[in-house]
Scaffold this active site. Structure first.
Site, PDB file in Angstrom:
ATOM      1  CE1 TYR A  99      52.148  41.414  39.393  1.00 37.20           C
ATOM      2  CE2 TYR A  99      53.284  41.173  41.493  1.00 37.20           C
ATOM      3  CZ  TYR A  99      53.275  41.595  40.172  1.00 37.20           C
ATOM      4  OH  TYR A  99      54.396  42.200  39.644  1.00 37.20           O
ATOM      5  CB  CYS A 100      48.431  36.266  37.633  1.00 32.66           C
ATOM      6  SG  CYS A 100      46.685  36.055  38.061  1.00 32.66           S
ATOM      7  CD1 TRP A 101      45.169  40.676  32.800  1.00 30.86           C
ATOM      8  CD2 TRP A 101      47.187  41.596  32.652  1.00 30.86           C
ATOM      9  NE1 TRP A 101      45.041  41.825  32.066  1.00 30.86           N
ATOM     10  CE2 TRP A 101      46.272  42.413  31.962  1.00 30.86           C
ATOM     11  CE3 TRP A 101      48.528  41.978  32.707  1.00 30.86           C
ATOM     12  CZ2 TRP A 101      46.651  43.587  31.311  1.00 30.86           C
ATOM     13  CZ3 TRP A 101      48.909  43.156  32.062  1.00 30.86           C
ATOM     14  CH2 TRP A 101      47.977  43.944  31.378  1.00 30.86           C
TER      15      TRP A 101
END
Length: 372
Positions: A99-101
């Site tokens: 995951y990222c932002w």
């Protein structure tokens, strides 16, 4: 939510699939990760703190295309490095969740490459923002289910020590100061222990609340809205303010002796200690602050703590508790010695005391489930 196919060929999943994965990988910058992250996530940033600022500035001031091209090159280099280092020993059937932002290009890039290698990688739908919504929704709803027993009492009565002994005796506890890494007062900073960010505190708080059984009471120490630099959610404060109170009472000499133990580190930096007390100017006169600073300089520790307790902390406690805790007038009184070696025995005595017939409020029962 099961992994779902998207038109771009990537596969995403929701938070309810977390236990299906071998690792959770946070590809955001170290600064974003430090602020807050999913529980147990490994940080493998595809952009450094400085690189993210560079790309963002280029995107806004020069060209989105140039920024994206440079960003892609930087991301690719970092992924290549990780494949030769921290992920080099992962087996063929490894299942990472990435995951990222907001579930965009940073996590999408790593997910794509990992799947091309043959790993069963998935991307968290919505990224960290999905986790953040989960935390905020949980902290708005779950505290209302808690049957709180609130440990009230003035500074030095040993409420935190009693709370920890209650946990060791088998009772449910919610250690807010432990989660906040702060004792909750002006002098409550812990040596060499920074507080978590607000987001990090809230994630840890929700995790702690989710482990509690709503069918059993939970002991919580009385707190104000803020513990150091972090704030408590409104729903939890409401649950605490309407909980059954236990008034923890300790003799003044025991309180001073306890403070001399727990706050001895303040005298390791006497100048800083004295400057901290200056923040009380306005509540107390400058002359009072100077008198306290003189006690620090003379290393008159017991005299200082007695002066602080009698002049500052006890009056502040009376004002705060009387205005917030609706059950304080019906509180159970518990006499406690925070300096005694039999802390666990005293905790068990409180548990037994609370098994007496319920007061008129009906909050407590004589059920043995207090320590079950």
């Amino acid at each position: 939510m099961n992994p779902t196919s998207h038109p771009n060929g990537s596969q995403r999943c929701g938070l309810d699939a977390l236990d299906q994965f071998d690792d959770i990988i946070d590809v955001r910058t170290p600064a974003e990760y430090e602020d807050d992250h999913l529980p147990g996530a490994l940080n493998a940033p595809v952009l450094s703190n400085e690189e993210r600022v560079l790309i963002g500035t280029m995107y806004a001031q020069e060209s989105p295309f140039k920024a994206t091209r440079l960003g892609a090159a930087l991301v690719a280099r970092h992924i290549a490095d990780y494949l030769e280092t921290i992920f080099a020993d992962r087996p063929r059937n490894w299942r990472p969740l990435i995951y990222c932002w907001r579930g965009g290009k940073r996590s999408g890039s790593m997910t794509t490459w990992f799947n091309l290698i043959g790993w069963r990688a998935r991307q968290l739908d919505g990224g960290y923002k999905t986790w953040r919504r989960h935390v905020m929704d949980g902290l708005a709803a779950r505290p209302a289910r808690l049957n709180c027993i609130i440990l009230t009492g003035p500074t030095g009565s040993g409420k935190t020590r009693l709370l920890q002994s209650l946990g060791a005796a088998g009772a449910q506890i919610l250690d807010l100061e432990g989660l906040a890494r702060h004792r909750g007062s002006l002098l409550g900073s812990l040596p060499d222990t920074p507080q978590p960010s607000q987001r990090g505190f809230e994630s840890a708080l929700l995790q702690a609340i989710e482990t509690l059984d709503p069918a059993r009471p939970v002991f919580v120490e009385a707190e104000s809205r803020r513990i150091g630099q972090v704030g408590l959610p409104d729903a939890l404060l409401r649950a605490m303010h309407t909980g059954h109170c236990v008034r923890v009472q300790a003799a003044l000499p025991q309180r001073i002796a306890f403070l001399l133990q727990d706050y001895a580190h303040l005298f390791d930096a006497p100048d800083d200690f004295g400057q901290t007390l200056e923040r009380l100017i306005g509540l107390h006169s400058r002359q009072t602050i100077r008198d306290w600073q003189a006690l620090i300089a003379a290393d008159r520790r017991a005299d200082l703590f007695q002066a602080l307790v009698e002049t500052h902390y006890d009056p502040a406690y009376r004002r705060s508790s009387n205005s917030h805790y609706t059950d304080l007038a019906q509180a159970t009184t518990f006499h406690y010695d925070p300096t005694a070696a039999d802390g666990h025995a005293q905790a068990r005595a409180l548990i037994e005391q609370l098994r007496m017939p319920a007061p008129a409020s009906g909050i407590l029962t004589d059920s043995p489930d207090l320590s079950a």
